[in-house]
Design an enzyme around this catalytic site. Structure first.
Site, PDB file in Angstrom:
ATOM      1  CD  GLU A 163       1.980 -31.459  45.315  1.00  0.00           C
ATOM      2  OE1 GLU A 163       0.841 -31.958  45.363  1.00  0.00           O
ATOM      3  OE2 GLU A 163       2.806 -31.564  46.240  1.00  0.00           O
TER       4      GLU A 163
HETATM    5  C1  FAD Z   1      12.269 -33.553  43.185  1.00  0.00           C
HETATM    6  C2  FAD Z   1      11.032 -34.287  43.583  1.00  0.00           C
HETATM    7  C3  FAD Z   1      10.319 -33.881  44.696  1.00  0.00           C
HETATM    8  C4  FAD Z   1       9.180 -34.578  45.104  1.00  0.00           C
HETATM    9  N1  FAD Z   1       8.520 -34.210  46.262  1.00  0.00           N
HETATM   10  C5  FAD Z   1       7.548 -35.018  46.756  1.00  0.00           C
HETATM   11  C6  FAD Z   1       6.997 -34.793  48.057  1.00  0.00           C
HETATM   12  O1  FAD Z   1       7.357 -33.845  48.752  1.00  0.00           O
HETATM   13  N2  FAD Z   1       6.077 -35.677  48.526  1.00  0.00           N
HETATM   14  C7  FAD Z   1       5.655 -36.737  47.800  1.00  0.00           C
HETATM   15  O2  FAD Z   1       4.822 -37.495  48.290  1.00  0.00           O
HETATM   16  N3  FAD Z   1       6.140 -36.979  46.551  1.00  0.00           N
HETATM   17  C8  FAD Z   1       7.079 -36.147  46.022  1.00  0.00           C
HETATM   18  N4  FAD Z   1       7.610 -36.391  44.781  1.00  0.00           N
HETATM   19  C9  FAD Z   1       7.108 -37.496  43.998  1.00  0.00           C
HETATM   20  C10 FAD Z   1       6.268 -37.041  42.820  1.00  0.00           C
HETATM   21  O3  FAD Z   1       5.035 -36.521  43.274  1.00  0.00           O
HETATM   22  C11 FAD Z   1       6.109 -38.248  41.876  1.00  0.00           C
HETATM   23  O4  FAD Z   1       7.373 -38.439  41.251  1.00  0.00           O
HETATM   24  C12 FAD Z   1       5.012 -38.038  40.853  1.00  0.00           C
HETATM   25  O5  FAD Z   1       3.752 -38.054  41.467  1.00  0.00           O
HETATM   26  C13 FAD Z   1       5.040 -39.124  39.747  1.00  0.00           C
HETATM   27  O6  FAD Z   1       5.127 -40.392  40.293  1.00  0.00           O
HETATM   28  P1  FAD Z   1       6.255 -41.409  39.762  1.00  0.00           P
HETATM   29  O7  FAD Z   1       7.559 -40.695  39.794  1.00  0.00           O
HETATM   30  O8  FAD Z   1       6.151 -42.657  40.543  1.00  0.00           O
HETATM   31  O9  FAD Z   1       5.901 -41.655  38.263  1.00  0.00           O
HETATM   32  P2  FAD Z   1       4.821 -42.749  37.721  1.00  0.00           P
HETATM   33  O10 FAD Z   1       3.578 -42.676  38.540  1.00  0.00           O
HETATM   34  O11 FAD Z   1       5.500 -44.053  37.608  1.00  0.00           O
HETATM   35  O12 FAD Z   1       4.540 -42.155  36.274  1.00  0.00           O
HETATM   36  C14 FAD Z   1       5.438 -42.327  35.166  1.00  0.00           C
HETATM   37  C15 FAD Z   1       4.732 -41.790  33.909  1.00  0.00           C
HETATM   38  O13 FAD Z   1       3.551 -42.557  33.658  1.00  0.00           O
HETATM   39  C16 FAD Z   1       2.420 -41.721  33.581  1.00  0.00           C
HETATM   40  N5  FAD Z   1       1.284 -42.419  34.150  1.00  0.00           N
HETATM   41  C17 FAD Z   1       1.187 -42.996  35.360  1.00  0.00           C
HETATM   42  N6  FAD Z   1      -0.024 -43.536  35.513  1.00  0.00           N
HETATM   43  C18 FAD Z   1      -0.716 -43.282  34.391  1.00  0.00           C
HETATM   44  C19 FAD Z   1      -2.042 -43.564  33.939  1.00  0.00           C
HETATM   45  N7  FAD Z   1      -2.905 -44.215  34.700  1.00  0.00           N
HETATM   46  N8  FAD Z   1      -2.407 -43.142  32.706  1.00  0.00           N
HETATM   47  C20 FAD Z   1      -1.549 -42.448  31.918  1.00  0.00           C
HETATM   48  N9  FAD Z   1      -0.296 -42.163  32.279  1.00  0.00           N
HETATM   49  C21 FAD Z   1       0.117 -42.572  33.512  1.00  0.00           C
HETATM   50  C22 FAD Z   1       2.784 -40.466  34.360  1.00  0.00           C
HETATM   51  O14 FAD Z   1       2.012 -39.343  33.926  1.00  0.00           O
HETATM   52  C23 FAD Z   1       4.258 -40.338  34.039  1.00  0.00           C
HETATM   53  O15 FAD Z   1       4.412 -39.678  32.806  1.00  0.00           O
HETATM   54  C24 FAD Z   1       8.731 -35.668  44.344  1.00  0.00           C
HETATM   55  C25 FAD Z   1       9.438 -36.061  43.196  1.00  0.00           C
HETATM   56  C26 FAD Z   1      10.584 -35.408  42.836  1.00  0.00           C
HETATM   57  C27 FAD Z   1      11.355 -35.903  41.637  1.00  0.00           C
END
Ligand code: FAD
Length: 611
Positions: free
Chosen positions: A446
């Site tokens: 989220e």
């Molecule tokens: C168990 C689980 C359930 C999930 N359920 C759902 C679901 O039901 N539906 C759905 O759509 N998604 C779901 N997700 C996905 C989840 O919402 C994402 O993992 C989350 O939004 C982070 O995206 P990412 O993993 O690609 O990390 P990234 O976006 O790659 O981020 C990696 C790190 O970089 C930081 N970061 C990224 N951009 C910036 C910026 N511009 N400035 C500073 N820091 C930044 C982030 O804060 C984080 O610390 C789920 C994930 C998991 C693991």
């Protein structure tokens, strides 16, 4: 030890603290619910959580969902428990908007809180169905509502939200899943991959109704070009019956740190060019602008508050467990007393410190969260439009505070619970290590903590020229002015006034940085999470203080041994602890923010990387 939960605090919130009567008096609820139902519903809900929900929590964690030959097998008892909640008024039919049986959120969430504490893997599946159903109720046609809602509310069809893709997590606006128009103006073909989809294929329900973000062919770049589609795993016919497979393939489920009873799926839409979705909202306009993301925000905002709430329930469950354990574990002797007997560890000052720290955080954050639910109830149901508007903006401000502070703080609370247990806390013989594993995701999904901090300082503090944020601050200031001389709480109120000053400093610093954007650009995100913590800690402190003032009045005529004597004393202690031990940190943080300390920025990037 059996699963225990503090429903006394939930009753206090509903019956003694919030102006819940205002909510029960709204037209939508006044015939069906009243304050007199609170005790009965919470007692009954507690029974459900112990008899139906909690029994699958530990076994579900150990067994985990299985994925073999393209099929997901849920953990034993999961399907039955899910359907029990959905079919007996403990799930979506009570939570959803517009539904006749809908409960006030303050009442529904009090029950949902106990169930979430009892098994978070289960209740987030319920929550997702409610969120998806709410989107269809808000933006779907009557026909969409007729064919999807009943089966979703009855627990036969699971809802999901599909945003994340392998290359786009936080960058939702850049997603590449595509939608292509067909002859029917509301039906689009869907093609793409969605990753990490909670309950994406839970194996519990006969159908899964995905709410999918996709970019219509030729749609504008970025967030404005994204549309929103109802994409069932099995197509749903005009009469509401289930039709053919809709080309939504489960490629795999993740092997996760926690929430093992919940399937987090990798889904392919349209591998065989045969996947259809029903568009919600208007078609893309001439510039290729759609409203998908802004519609999806309704579901995301519900889930964001829900995520902070979920986290706090795990902290609460861990605290209750640790508190029972501390009364039973005999270890050590009272500090500085020669030849003393060994005692239960709750007698030790450091254990008491940890227990009170946990209690103060759990009760304070719970209070902030329920303020949010109360505001939502008024926003959605009150005939007082001015109040509804004001509270809508308060909810907007509280949402990132609840999501980010709630989820980050709960990890600290659970870690302390493990510390109270000592070595056994780290083993699987006791439930607290599972709480920690199940909770870590809550700072990530989220939107990560940073995404919410950025939302707070970049949008919520500044929306409408900052007027709602100023009104929110004024609300805190009014509380301080009205209670500055509260007898017996002079020290706490002085600290609250200083906390308010810290909040004001942070707001002014951020205003100054935005006004000098080029020069200060990097300081803005650098301090975002810490600025959010200041805001949240001041608000939590105000809520705790407000509760303590009520508790002080109620405890005055009581004596030790009377019912509720220790409850009210504990409420006062929680407030004193938070305002005297935690809140002063907000002033230190505000001073650091103002100082513009920039080691993080000047440190060479290469020095941060271990080569
Ligand atoms: C168990 C689980 C359930 C999930 N359920 C759902 C679901 O039901 N539906 C759905 O759509 N998604 C779901 N997700 C996905 C989840 O919402 C994402 O993992 C989350 O939004 C982070 O995206 P990412 O993993 O690609 O990390 P990234 O976006 O790659 O981020 C990696 C790190 O970089 C930081 N970061 C990224 N951009 C910036 C910026 N511009 N400035 C500073 N820091 C930044 C982030 O804060 C984080 O610390 C789920 C994930 C998991 C693991």
């Amino acid at each position: 030890m059996e699963f225990k939960y503090d429903i006394r605090d939930l009753k206090f919130i509903l019956k003694e603290w919030l102006p819940a009567q205002e909510v029960f008096a709204c037209d939508r609820f006044k015939e069906n619910f009243s304050i007199d139902d609170v005790d009965m519903l919470l007692n009954e809900g507690y029974k459900v959580s112990r008899e139906v929900v909690n029994p699958i929590n530990a076994p579900g964690d150990k067994i985990g969902v299985k994925f073999e030959k393209g099929e997901v097998t849920p953990v034993p008892g999961f399907k039955e428990a899910y359907q029990f909640l959905q079919q007996n008024g403990w799930g979506s039919s009570s939570e959803c908007i517009k539904v006749e049986t809908g409960m006030p959120l303050i009442l529904y969430k009090a029950n949902a809180e106990i169930n979430t504490a009892a098994c978070p893997a289960l209740t987030s599946c319920v929550k997702l169905t409610s969120g998806a159903a709410n989107l269809i109720l808000r933006f779907g046609t009557q026909k969409d509502q007729d064919i999807f809602i009943p089966k979703m509310l009855e627990g036969y069809w699971q809802g999901t939200m599909c945003l994340t893709e392998p290359d786009f997590g936080s960058d939702t606006g850049d997603i590449i899943t595509r939608s292509y128009p067909t002859e029917d103006p509301r039906i689009y073909e869907i093609k793409g991959t969605k990753m990490f989809i909670t309950a994406g294929d839970q194996g519990t329900c006969e159908n899964t109704i995905h709410l999918v973000l996709a970019r219509p062919e030729g749609g504008a770049a970025g967030s404005p070009g994204i549309g929103l589609y109802i994409v069932p795993k099995y197509w749903v016919n005009e009469d509401g019956s289930m039709g053919k497979f809709n080309d939504v393939t489960t490629v795999g489920v993740e092997h996760k740190m926690g929430l093992h009873a919940q399937a987090t799926a990798l889904l392919n839409f349209g591998d065989d060019d045969n996947c259809r979705g029903i568009m919600l909202g208007p078609a893309p306009d001439a510039k290729g602008f759609s409203q998908g993301l802004s519609m999806m925000f309704h579901m995301m905002n519900e889930s964001r508050i829900g995520t902070g709430h979920n986290a706090n329930t795990q902290g609460a469950a861990a605290y209750y467990f640790a508190s029972q354990f501390a009364t039973e574990r005999i270890q050590g002797r009272p500090f500085g007393i020669k030849n003393a007997q060994r005692v239960a560890i709750i007698k030790h000052e450091d254990i008491r410190r940890m227990l009170l720290d946990m209690k103060a955080h759990v009760e304070g954050i719970r209070a902030m969260i329920f303020k949010g639910f109360y505001y939502l109830d008024i926003e959605n149901n009150s005939s007082d439009k001015e109040k509804a508007k004001k509270y809508a903006s308060f909810v907007e401000i509280l949402t990132p505070l609840v999501k980010c502070y709630g989820s980050e703080a709960s990890l600290g609370v659970i870690a302390q619970a493990i510390q109270v247990l000592g070595g056994v806390g780290y083993t699987q013989e006791y439930p607290v290590e599972q709480y920690l594993r199940d909770s870590k995701i809550l700072t990530i999904w989220e939107g990560t903590s940073f995404i919410h901090a950025n939302d707070l300082i970049g949008r919520k503090m500044r929306m409408k020229d900052g007027a709602p944020f100023v009104a929110w601050m004024a609300y805190i200031k009014e509380f301080i002015d009205a209670n500055m001389n509260a007898a017996g709480f002079e020290r706490e109120m002085k600290n609250l006034a200083q906390g308010y000053q810290a909040l004001d400093d942070v707001k002014k610093t951020y205003d100054a940085w935005y006004n000098n954007f080029e020069a200060k650009r990097q300081l803005i995100p650098l301090y975002a999470i810490r600025a959010l913590f200041v805001c949240a800690q001041v608000y939590v402190a105000m809520c705790l203080m407000d509760q303590a003032l009520i508790a002080a009045k109620k405890v005055a005529p009581l004596k030790a041994g009377d019912a509720d004597f220790t409850y009210y004393k504990g409420k006062i202690a929680a407030a004193r602890y938070y305002l005297n031990n935690i809140l002063p940190g907000a002033s230190t943080m505000a001073a650091l923010i103002k100082s513009e300390e920039d080691t993080v920025l000047t440190c060479p990037e290469e020095s941060l990387v271990v080569s």
